[in-house]
Structures are given as C-alpha cells and as structure tokens.
Design an enzyme around this catalytic site. Sequence first.
Site, short mmCIF file in Angstrom:
data_model
loop_
_atom_site.label_atom_id
_atom_site.label_comp_id
_atom_site.label_asym_id
_atom_site.label_seq_id
_atom_site.Cartn_x
_atom_site.Cartn_y
_atom_site.Cartn_z
N HIS A 203 37.58 43.29 50.01
CA HIS A 203 38.61 44.28 50.36
C HIS A 203 38.05 45.25 51.37
CE1 HIS A 203 41.78 47.32 49.83
NE2 HIS A 203 42.48 46.33 49.32
N ASP B 278 44.96 40.20 44.43
CA ASP B 278 45.62 38.93 44.73
C ASP B 278 45.00 37.74 44.02
OD1 ASP B 278 47.55 39.99 46.36
OD2 ASP B 278 46.16 40.12 48.03
#
Length: 430
Positions: A306, A364
């Site tokens: 991320h 996700d």
Amino acid sequence: MTDKSATLTIGSEKYDFPIYEASLGPDVIDIGALYKNTDKFTYDPGFTSTAACESAITYIDGDEGVLLHRGYPIDQLAEKGDFLETCYLLLYGELPTAAQKEDFSHRVTYHTMIHDQMHFLFRGFRRDAHPMAIMVGVVGSLSAFYHDSTDITDPHQRMVASLRMIAKLPTIAAMAYKYSQGQPFVYPRNDHDYAANFLRMCFAVPAQEYEVNPVLAKAMDRIFILHADHEQNASTSTVRLAGSSGANPFACIAAGIACLWGPAHGGANEAALNMLYEIGTPDRIPEFVKRAKDKDDPFRLMGFGHRVYKNYDPRAKIMQQTCHEVLGALGITDDPILDVAMELEKVALEDEYFKARNLYPNIDFYSGITLKAMGFPTEMFTVLFSLARTVGWIAQWKEMIEDPNQRIGRPRQLYTGETQRDYKPVSERG
Ligand code: CMC
C-alpha cells in the site's frame, strides 16, 4: 499554526515559510507564497509530500497501521457501530445520539427511491455495459433530475444532495447489477436496514419471497464501513478538485466514481481474486511468490502492499474475519481459494523480500473472496466500493465547500516543451 517556520535557501537568498501544526501526523510547511516570493514552483508528481487541503475527517498512520474517522479507530466502528452511524460521523463530526440516529436513518431510508424517469436511462445502456460505466453516467445524471439540490452555496441544498446520494447509491448500484443480469429492477423497501435493503435489491426476484440472511447483511454493512473514507486518495482528491470549480455535488461524485474505476485504485480486489484463482492450489504458491520477487517479471502479489500503509492494513484484519463469517454463514466449510489466500498470506509475511519492504495484505486481499461468496460477480466489486465511498467523498466535498480558504484547484507544472516558435504554412513544413 505554530511559531515555527522553515527556511529555504536559493543561492544567497533565504525565504521563511510558516509551519502549521497537525493534531496527528506530519506538520505542513505553507509554501503558498513560494511563487510570489521566489518565482519558483514546487515539483511533486503523485503528491507524495504535498498536503492539498486541511481536513478534520480521517487520519491514517501508515507506519502503525492506524485508520481513524473523526478520531474513532476503524476496528471499533466496524465491530461496534453500523454504516449509517459512520455516515453521520463522517458528515457531522460526531457519533449521533439515539434521536439523531433515528432521524438520520429515517431520512436516508425515505430517500432511496429514484426518479421514475431514470429507469429509461438504464434502458439506454447495452446489457453488457460495465456496471461502473453505468454508475458514472447515472450518478452524474442525478443533477438532471434533482435541480432543487444543486445550489452549492445553500447549506440546506448541500445536505439534501448529500442525503440523496447516500440513500440512492444502493438503489442505482443494484439497478446496474440487475440490468446486467437481464432481471427486473427491485424497488427499495423501507422496512429493511441499509445493507439488507441493498442485498434484497440485488438478489430478490419478483417470482419468490427473498429472506435476507442477517449474517450477510451484517457483513455487507461492515464492508461498507471499511470502505467509507480513506483521506486524500486519488478519487477523493478528484472529487475535491471537481468541486473546487463550483460544480454541483452529483457531478463531483460521478468524477470520483470515474477515478475509482482504475485498477490501481478501486479495481485491485478483482485483480486479487483473479490471482488467487490463477494460483489455484497452495502447492503453487512458492512459484508465484518467486515471480512476485523477480524484478524482470511484472507480476505482483495483488492485495499486498500500500502507498500509505507500511504495516498491516487495519481494514484487512476485519475483512479477513468478515470473510470467515460469510463463508461460515453460507456453509462453505472448504473453500480452496480461501486456503490459498491464507497460506499465501502466511508465506509472504514470513518472506524476507516482503518483510524488508513492509508489504502486508491490504483490504483487497480478502474482500474479493468475501464478495464472490456473497454472490456478487467481479464487475460489481468496484461498484460496491463506490457505493460505500460516496459518503466519504461527500463529507470531504462538504468540508471543502465550507472551508473559508477554499479556492479553485489549479496545479502548476514544470514545462519542458518547445519554446515559442512561428507558425509555418503546411507547404513549408519539411
Ligand atoms: N508484490 C511484490 N512486490 C511489491 C508489491 C507487491 N504487491 N508491492 C510493492 N512491491 C515492491 C516494489 O516492487 C518495490 O520494490 P523495490 O523497492 O525492490 O523496487 C517496493 O515493494 C515498494 O513498492 P512501490 O511500488 O514503490 O510502492 P507504491 O507505494 O508505489 O505502490 C501499490 C503501492 C499498492 C500500488 C503496490 O504495493 C501494488 O502494486 N500492490 C498490488 C496492488 C494492490 O493490491 N493494490 C491495492 C491497494 S489498497 C486499495 C486502496 O486503498 O485503494
């Protein structure tokens, strides 16, 4: 504001810039006067060091894996609260009292129907249109139906537009899904809560009764909470920039949906699920982990890493737990894809490459498995994300409009093109 300042030296000249103090996280250097005083711009593609606004809504500490909405940790909101409470919190800054909560829920619930004329809009799309294409078009079209809430200078109209979008997005998202399935639209029902109503609009058919599974409704609500806001990411910044010109709120949210559609932003859950299917069985994990580490191979572990989180994404932990609850409620005791996901997570977290780069599962990683098990096709994943993120976009848009320092967003550039030259008629061009 602090009495601290930063000094910039260019050649023999020194320039002072004020430093403003954050309540959490990095302070900022106000370089608003940089161009006026030095005739220079800053250069920061991707905005990695640039704060584009002041905000009191969401705070992320990527190193510690912390996500706070108005100060409240995401895990507490997801475990103890519900989505409409989170919406209220994001919009108004405080959790609602019991009376406020009832009033807000009532107002959202009683605005879920869309103008009947909008049904014709849906019918204009091809049946195989991507539901995100329908979302961009239909949400933008709200400004053609709700003229009484497009005056952004009127606080009442701003709030009406906000409530309309929170209330109507599930209806529009479910209609986009039904249209793609060739099934009749299912109207909202006021005796269901927000998440249950959405599941019913997606999965009920007129031919038989449909009972919403309460575990799935709870999971849906939690998934909405986890996606409600995430500070100044690409789609939120898009909404703010669109709104900075004075565009109406429906148009701004449509712009946010368009930005979210991209695979580097909202589309990653679909990619993560596809990757898990491609891996197929746990014995193939070492092969894929090896590929993810190979710099000559473009393959990356989707659902890992991320830009901001350099620790476990706090949303990913709750998503993992939700995934188990959903599979349990559906009686899926043996899901080979979940086995692959859990083993892959374990292997990657113990691997030196991933450890050294602080690459952890993000939201996700488990959301695709969960949504698939709930019955959603992969094209709907980003639609669900946009539905949930609408409240965050609206809260950020509203905050921007109400900020006295707000001006139209107008980034600068480092120009590296041709210098001035004279036009040549086509006969003289070599
Ligand atoms: N698999 C393998 N290596 C990776 C991965 C990955 N998923 N992510 C980052 N790296 C490596 C990268 O190659 C680089 O290595 P090196 O330093 O040796 O060159 C290092 O880790 C730093 O990565 P980066 O590309 O500089 O990091 P970034 O902040 O630009 O990218 C990211 C962040 C999310 C785009 C990236 O981690 C990625 O592509 N992840 C997979 C896609 C994904 O899951 N996206 C969903 C993000 S969460 C949803 C949201 O909030 O919108």
